[in-house]
Design a protein around this motif. Structure first.
Motif, PDB file in Angstrom:
ATOM      1  N   LEU A   1       0.827  -1.205   0.000  1.00 30.26           N
ATOM      2  CA  LEU A   1       0.000   0.000   0.000  1.00 30.26           C
ATOM      3  C   LEU A   1       0.865   1.261   0.000  1.00 30.26           C
ATOM      4  O   LEU A   1       0.552   2.233  -0.691  1.00 30.26           O
ATOM      5  N   SER A   2       1.948   1.230   0.761  1.00 29.77           N
ATOM      6  CA  SER A   2       2.855   2.375   0.795  1.00 29.77           C
ATOM      7  C   SER A   2       3.489   2.616  -0.566  1.00 29.77           C
ATOM      8  O   SER A   2       3.590   3.755  -1.028  1.00 29.77           O
ATOM      9  N   MET A   3       3.898   1.547  -1.219  1.00 29.66           N
ATOM     10  CA  MET A   3       4.541   1.683  -2.525  1.00 29.66           C
ATOM     11  C   MET A   3       3.541   2.136  -3.585  1.00 29.66           C
ATOM     12  O   MET A   3       3.856   3.005  -4.409  1.00 29.66           O
ATOM     13  N   ILE A   4       2.334   1.580  -3.574  1.00 28.38           N
ATOM     14  CA  ILE A   4       1.312   1.981  -4.545  1.00 28.38           C
ATOM     15  C   ILE A   4       0.962   3.458  -4.365  1.00 28.38           C
ATOM     16  O   ILE A   4       0.783   4.189  -5.341  1.00 28.38           O
ATOM     17  N   ALA A   5       0.860   3.898  -3.106  1.00 28.28           N
ATOM     18  CA  ALA A   5       0.558   5.306  -2.846  1.00 28.28           C
ATOM     19  C   ALA A   5       1.640   6.218  -3.430  1.00 28.28           C
ATOM     20  O   ALA A   5       1.330   7.297  -3.948  1.00 28.28           O
ATOM     21  N   GLN A   6       2.885   5.771  -3.375  1.00 30.92           N
ATOM     22  CA  GLN A   6       3.971   6.596  -3.908  1.00 30.92           C
ATOM     23  C   GLN A   6       4.048   6.521  -5.431  1.00 30.92           C
ATOM     24  O   GLN A   6       4.306   7.526  -6.092  1.00 30.92           O
ATOM     25  N   ILE A   7       3.817   5.363  -6.001  1.00 26.94           N
ATOM     26  CA  ILE A   7       3.873   5.227  -7.464  1.00 26.94           C
ATOM     27  C   ILE A   7       2.808   6.094  -8.125  1.00 26.94           C
ATOM     28  O   ILE A   7       3.086   6.806  -9.087  1.00 26.94           O
ATOM     29  N   PHE A   8       1.587   6.046  -7.604  1.00 26.60           N
ATOM     30  CA  PHE A   8       0.487   6.756  -8.225  1.00 26.60           C
ATOM     31  C   PHE A   8       0.220   8.124  -7.603  1.00 26.60           C
ATOM     32  O   PHE A   8      -0.715   8.817  -8.015  1.00 26.60           O
ATOM     33  N   GLY A   9       0.993   8.504  -6.602  1.00 21.92           N
ATOM     34  CA  GLY A   9       0.816   9.811  -5.975  1.00 21.92           C
ATOM     35  C   GLY A   9      -0.500   9.957  -5.239  1.00 21.92           C
ATOM     36  O   GLY A   9      -1.084  11.038  -5.211  1.00 21.92           O
TER      37      GLY A   9
ATOM     38  N   PRO B   1      -4.088   8.546   4.027  1.00 25.01           N
ATOM     39  CA  PRO B   1      -3.890   9.157   5.341  1.00 25.01           C
ATOM     40  C   PRO B   1      -2.488   9.023   5.922  1.00 25.01           C
ATOM     41  O   PRO B   1      -1.893  10.005   6.319  1.00 25.01           O
ATOM     42  N   VAL B   2      -1.932   7.847   6.009  1.00 27.09           N
ATOM     43  CA  VAL B   2      -0.636   7.682   6.670  1.00 27.09           C
ATOM     44  C   VAL B   2       0.510   7.652   5.675  1.00 27.09           C
ATOM     45  O   VAL B   2       1.541   8.285   5.895  1.00 27.09           O
ATOM     46  N   VAL B   3       0.342   6.947   4.600  1.00 30.07           N
ATOM     47  CA  VAL B   3       1.451   6.735   3.658  1.00 30.07           C
ATOM     48  C   VAL B   3       1.415   7.680   2.468  1.00 30.07           C
ATOM     49  O   VAL B   3       2.121   7.473   1.492  1.00 30.07           O
TER      50      VAL B   3
END
Length: 120
Positions: free
Chosen positions: A77-85, A89-91
């Motif tokens: 989830l952390s990586m997906i949040a960063q890949i797609f911007g 809430p947390v990541v």
């Protein structure tokens, strides 16, 4: 515990990429926390196949395996949040996601050192 050398590599790689991402230093394609988080996440998935991945076939229902699932989900989830911007809430913040990814990789590496409990 065995394969402590792999745990050392995971720890050093995680610490180096977290430091690079948080310090703002540039190295190859890593120029901020977001690029460091994506790189560390990709490396984490590769390292997972070499360590915790053995648990799935040995005992998919063991508590250590379930802990690995949870940590892997957080990492993903952390990586997906960063890949797609994504603004999660947390990541959603790259700095927070980078630290979370680094901690998850090290914790999964520690869990993988207990494979003797599962694999005979």
């Amino acid at each position: 515990m065995k394969h402590v050398d792999l745990l050392a590599v995971e720890t050093i790689l995680s610490a180096a990429l977290v430091w690079l991402g948080l310090s703002g230093k540039q190295f190859l394609w890593i120029h901020d926390a977001r690029s460091a988080a994506i790189t560390l996440g990709a490396a984490g998935f590769i390292l997972c196949m070499a360590s915790v991945g053995k648990f799935i076939s040995a005992a998919w229902h063991h508590p250590l395996t379930i802990c690995g699932y949870v940590l892997g989900t957080i990492l993903m989830l952390s990586m997906i949040a960063q890949i797609f911007g994504l603004n999660m809430p947390v990541v959603g913040r790259p700095e927070t996601a980078l630290v979370i990814i680094g901690v998850c990789i090290v914790l999964k590496g520690i869990i993988a050192r207990f494979e003797l409990l599962l694999v005979n």
